[in-house]
Design a protein around this motif. Structure first.
Motif, PDB file in Angstrom:
ATOM      1  N   HIS A 199       0.833  -1.209   0.000  1.00 50.15           N
ATOM      2  CA  HIS A 199       0.000   0.000   0.000  1.00 50.15           C
ATOM      3  C   HIS A 199       0.867   1.258   0.000  1.00 50.15           C
ATOM      4  O   HIS A 199       0.630   2.179  -0.787  1.00 50.15           O
ATOM      5  CB  HIS A 199      -0.927   0.002   1.219  1.00 50.15           C
ATOM      6  CG  HIS A 199      -1.687   1.281   1.371  1.00 50.15           C
ATOM      7  ND1 HIS A 199      -2.777   1.596   0.577  1.00 50.15           N
ATOM      8  CD2 HIS A 199      -1.500   2.351   2.198  1.00 50.15           C
ATOM      9  CE1 HIS A 199      -3.244   2.785   0.925  1.00 50.15           C
ATOM     10  NE2 HIS A 199      -2.483   3.262   1.898  1.00 50.15           N
ATOM     11  N   GLU A 200       1.880   1.285   0.894  1.00 50.02           N
ATOM     12  CA  GLU A 200       2.724   2.478   0.976  1.00 50.02           C
ATOM     13  C   GLU A 200       3.566   2.649  -0.283  1.00 50.02           C
ATOM     14  O   GLU A 200       3.809   3.784  -0.722  1.00 50.02           O
ATOM     15  CB  GLU A 200       3.586   2.409   2.230  1.00 50.02           C
ATOM     16  CG  GLU A 200       2.740   2.512   3.510  1.00 50.02           C
ATOM     17  CD  GLU A 200       3.562   2.603   4.780  1.00 50.02           C
ATOM     18  OE1 GLU A 200       4.801   2.405   4.718  1.00 50.02           O
ATOM     19  OE2 GLU A 200       2.965   2.882   5.833  1.00 50.02           O
ATOM     20  N   ALA A 201       3.990   1.539  -0.879  1.00 53.64           N
ATOM     21  CA  ALA A 201       4.729   1.629  -2.145  1.00 53.64           C
ATOM     22  C   ALA A 201       3.830   2.179  -3.246  1.00 53.64           C
ATOM     23  O   ALA A 201       4.271   2.972  -4.091  1.00 53.64           O
ATOM     24  CB  ALA A 201       5.256   0.250  -2.528  1.00 53.64           C
ATOM     25  N   LYS A 202       2.576   1.774  -3.248  1.00 52.47           N
ATOM     26  CA  LYS A 202       1.607   2.288  -4.230  1.00 52.47           C
ATOM     27  C   LYS A 202       1.400   3.787  -4.051  1.00 52.47           C
ATOM     28  O   LYS A 202       1.441   4.555  -5.031  1.00 52.47           O
ATOM     29  CB  LYS A 202       0.288   1.533  -4.065  1.00 52.47           C
ATOM     30  CG  LYS A 202      -0.858   2.055  -4.932  1.00 52.47           C
ATOM     31  CD  LYS A 202      -2.142   1.323  -4.596  1.00 52.47           C
ATOM     32  CE  LYS A 202      -3.342   1.945  -5.317  1.00 52.47           C
ATOM     33  NZ  LYS A 202      -4.609   1.252  -4.951  1.00 52.47           N
ATOM     34  N   ILE A 203       1.193   4.214  -2.807  1.00 47.77           N
ATOM     35  CA  ILE A 203       0.961   5.634  -2.518  1.00 47.77           C
ATOM     36  C   ILE A 203       2.195   6.467  -2.873  1.00 47.77           C
ATOM     37  O   ILE A 203       2.094   7.571  -3.416  1.00 47.77           O
ATOM     38  CB  ILE A 203       0.587   5.834  -1.031  1.00 47.77           C
ATOM     39  CG1 ILE A 203      -0.740   5.126  -0.711  1.00 47.77           C
ATOM     40  CG2 ILE A 203       0.503   7.307  -0.682  1.00 47.77           C
ATOM     41  CD1 ILE A 203      -1.913   5.570  -1.538  1.00 47.77           C
ATOM     42  N   ASN A 204       3.381   5.921  -2.565  1.00 52.32           N
ATOM     43  CA  ASN A 204       4.634   6.646  -2.805  1.00 52.32           C
ATOM     44  C   ASN A 204       5.145   6.507  -4.230  1.00 52.32           C
ATOM     45  O   ASN A 204       6.172   7.081  -4.579  1.00 52.32           O
ATOM     46  CB  ASN A 204       5.712   6.155  -1.828  1.00 52.32           C
ATOM     47  CG  ASN A 204       5.373   6.460  -0.385  1.00 52.32           C
ATOM     48  OD1 ASN A 204       4.682   7.439  -0.089  1.00 52.32           O
ATOM     49  ND2 ASN A 204       5.848   5.609   0.518  1.00 52.32           N
ATOM     50  N   LYS A 205       4.414   5.700  -5.037  1.00 56.11           N
ATOM     51  CA  LYS A 205       4.811   5.446  -6.425  1.00 56.11           C
ATOM     52  C   LYS A 205       6.209   4.842  -6.520  1.00 56.11           C
ATOM     53  O   LYS A 205       7.005   5.173  -7.410  1.00 56.11           O
ATOM     54  CB  LYS A 205       4.712   6.724  -7.266  1.00 56.11           C
ATOM     55  CG  LYS A 205       3.285   7.250  -7.387  1.00 56.11           C
ATOM     56  CD  LYS A 205       3.221   8.492  -8.267  1.00 56.11           C
ATOM     57  CE  LYS A 205       1.794   8.900  -8.570  1.00 56.11           C
ATOM     58  NZ  LYS A 205       0.937   9.086  -7.394  1.00 56.11           N
ATOM     59  N   ASP A 206       6.523   3.945  -5.592  1.00 55.36           N
ATOM     60  CA  ASP A 206       7.811   3.248  -5.619  1.00 55.36           C
ATOM     61  C   ASP A 206       7.829   2.247  -6.777  1.00 55.36           C
ATOM     62  O   ASP A 206       6.789   1.728  -7.183  1.00 55.36           O
ATOM     63  CB  ASP A 206       8.041   2.498  -4.308  1.00 55.36           C
ATOM     64  CG  ASP A 206       8.201   3.439  -3.116  1.00 55.36           C
ATOM     65  OD1 ASP A 206       8.606   4.600  -3.341  1.00 55.36           O
ATOM     66  OD2 ASP A 206       7.919   3.006  -1.981  1.00 55.36           O
ATOM     67  N   SER A 207       9.039   1.953  -7.253  1.00 56.69           N
ATOM     68  CA  SER A 207       9.156   1.008  -8.368  1.00 56.69           C
ATOM     69  C   SER A 207       9.276  -0.438  -7.896  1.00 56.69           C
ATOM     70  O   SER A 207       8.974  -1.369  -8.648  1.00 56.69           O
ATOM     71  CB  SER A 207      10.381   1.356  -9.228  1.00 56.69           C
ATOM     72  OG  SER A 207      11.561   1.322  -8.438  1.00 56.69           O
ATOM     73  N   THR A 208       9.739  -0.644  -6.639  1.00 60.96           N
ATOM     74  CA  THR A 208       9.923  -1.998  -6.129  1.00 60.96           C
ATOM     75  C   THR A 208       9.469  -2.103  -4.673  1.00 60.96           C
ATOM     76  O   THR A 208       9.442  -1.109  -3.941  1.00 60.96           O
ATOM     77  CB  THR A 208      11.394  -2.456  -6.202  1.00 60.96           C
ATOM     78  OG1 THR A 208      12.187  -1.596  -5.368  1.00 60.96           O
ATOM     79  CG2 THR A 208      11.915  -2.427  -7.623  1.00 60.96           C
ATOM     80  N   VAL A 209       9.162  -3.312  -4.270  1.00 58.96           N
ATOM     81  CA  VAL A 209       8.923  -3.655  -2.872  1.00 58.96           C
ATOM     82  C   VAL A 209       9.863  -4.797  -2.524  1.00 58.96           C
ATOM     83  O   VAL A 209       9.922  -5.800  -3.244  1.00 58.96           O
ATOM     84  CB  VAL A 209       7.462  -4.083  -2.614  1.00 58.96           C
ATOM     85  CG1 VAL A 209       7.327  -4.767  -1.260  1.00 58.96           C
ATOM     86  CG2 VAL A 209       6.529  -2.892  -2.696  1.00 58.96           C
ATOM     87  N   THR A 210      10.629  -4.629  -1.436  1.00 58.93           N
ATOM     88  CA  THR A 210      11.577  -5.652  -1.010  1.00 58.93           C
ATOM     89  C   THR A 210      10.977  -6.464   0.133  1.00 58.93           C
ATOM     90  O   THR A 210      10.459  -5.906   1.095  1.00 58.93           O
ATOM     91  CB  THR A 210      12.902  -5.026  -0.550  1.00 58.93           C
ATOM     92  OG1 THR A 210      13.469  -4.271  -1.636  1.00 58.93           O
ATOM     93  CG2 THR A 210      13.890  -6.101  -0.110  1.00 58.93           C
ATOM     94  N   ILE A 211      11.090  -7.783  -0.001  1.00 55.32           N
ATOM     95  CA  ILE A 211      10.497  -8.701   0.975  1.00 55.32           C
ATOM     96  C   ILE A 211      11.584  -9.593   1.548  1.00 55.32           C
ATOM     97  O   ILE A 211      12.472 -10.056   0.829  1.00 55.32           O
ATOM     98  CB  ILE A 211       9.391  -9.551   0.304  1.00 55.32           C
ATOM     99  CG1 ILE A 211       8.261  -8.622  -0.160  1.00 55.32           C
ATOM    100  CG2 ILE A 211       8.863 -10.631   1.247  1.00 55.32           C
ATOM    101  CD1 ILE A 211       7.238  -9.306  -1.029  1.00 55.32           C
TER     102      ILE A 211
END
Length: 324
Positions: A199-211
């Motif tokens: 959700h926060e990556a979507k809001i911040n328009k990030d290109s990647t999410v690290t898991i």
């Protein structure tokens, strides 16, 4: 010599104390009890009753005299929290459950429902995990403190049942999620953490999410309202010393789970897996044939459950900002 247990008679006016009623599981149990017409439910906040204070717990039991106790109170968290606070995870959980089990018995409580965790099983046990695998091998090191506390709770219920005829049952839920979950990125379990990250990556328009981890471990997830329904069902229908697994009987890899959460949240970027971080147990799937033979099965599809949880998060995220 083992004393015969007389199963409690449960009805809609039975006085039921739900310990930990504000938590993920406890709040779901309250919802389920209300939906089934139970009218005499007792709760206490942490401010009103410190469950680590035995004298306070004993005083509460003698004043309120509940007929049933459902123990949904525990210190819980994911891999990071378990690794960071091992002393609190073993001491706090032992204290809470010891006080509740002993206090309930001495106050004449008719039935006690202890909620454990699937992490009680050995790390490398055969899959799916059967109830009889308990104490047959080494635990997963990243959550052994919590697991040992929960195993002690199971054994305490069995001991009080054997010596005193106390009708205490122990339920072992798989990984739970749902409305009211903990979304703190440092201390939460994997599914709510993924919801918040995407959700926060979507809001911040990030290109990647690290898991964390490789994404290969497989996990089983049970919607918390299904867990609550199973708990009340077993309260009403089960009385035995042996533990009961509560789950769906199906699992999914962390990679597949991340992709599912990504789709629900609507994040369009990439997913990166940090293999330097721990994976935890390779697989953890419960054998739920015992529960199904009792007449209960989970109802909520994983995708639908994640959607319900994300909807709740969207409504409540402003209240959760302090956890960031």
């Amino acid at each position: 010599m083992e004393i015969n247990v007389i199963p409690a008679i449960i009805n809609q006016i039975t006085k039921i104390f739900v310990a930990g009623h504000n938590g993920l599981v406890g709040s779901a149990i309250i919802r389920n009890l209300h939906s089934k017409g139970y009218q005499n439910i007792v709760t206490r906040t942490r401010q009103d009753l410190n469950l680590m204070d035995k004298a306070a717990v004993d005083r509460f039991f003698y004043q309120e005299k509940p007929s049933v106790v459902i123990d949904a109170a525990a210190k819980v968290g994911g891999i990071h929290a378990n690794n960071s606070y091992p002393a609190e995870f073993i001491y706090d959980n032992l204290s809470i459950q010891n006080n509740l089990i002993d206090g309930a018995y001495r106050a004449g409580v008719q039935k006690f429902v202890f909620l454990g965790s699937s992490c009680i099983y050995p790390k490398m046990a055969a899959q799916p995990l059967k109830e009889e695998y308990l104490l047959t091998g080494d635990l997963e090191p990243t959550n052994e403190w919590y697991a040992i506390a929960k195993i002690a709770g199971i054994k305490m219920c069995q001991a009080y049942r054997k010596q005193y005829g106390f009708d205490a049952i122990s339920l072992m839920p798989t990984n739970l999620y749902g409305p009211g979950d903990n979304f703190d990125l440092q201390n939460s379990h994997v599914l709510p953490a993924l919801i918040r990250k995407f959700h926060e990556a979507k809001i911040n328009k990030d290109s990647t999410v690290t898991i964390w981890g490789t994404g290969t471990p497989k996990r089983e997830f049970l919607y918390v309202d299904d867990m609550a329904d199973a708990s009340v069902f077993l309260l009403e229908n089960y009385s035995d010393a042996e533990i009961v697994n509560v789950g769906t009987g199906e699992d999914i890899s962390i990679k597949e789970l991340a992709q599912l959460v990504q789709d629900v949240v609507g994040f369009n970027g990439q997913i990166d897996f940090d293999a330097s971080k721990p994976d935890g147990t390779p697989r953890k799937l419960l054998d739920v044939s015992k529960l199904q033979s009792q007449g209960w099965e989970a109802k909520t599809d994983l995708a639908k459950g994640i959607q319900h949880t994300y909807d709740w998060y969207l409504i409540n995220q402003q209240l959760l900002r302090t956890e960031k």
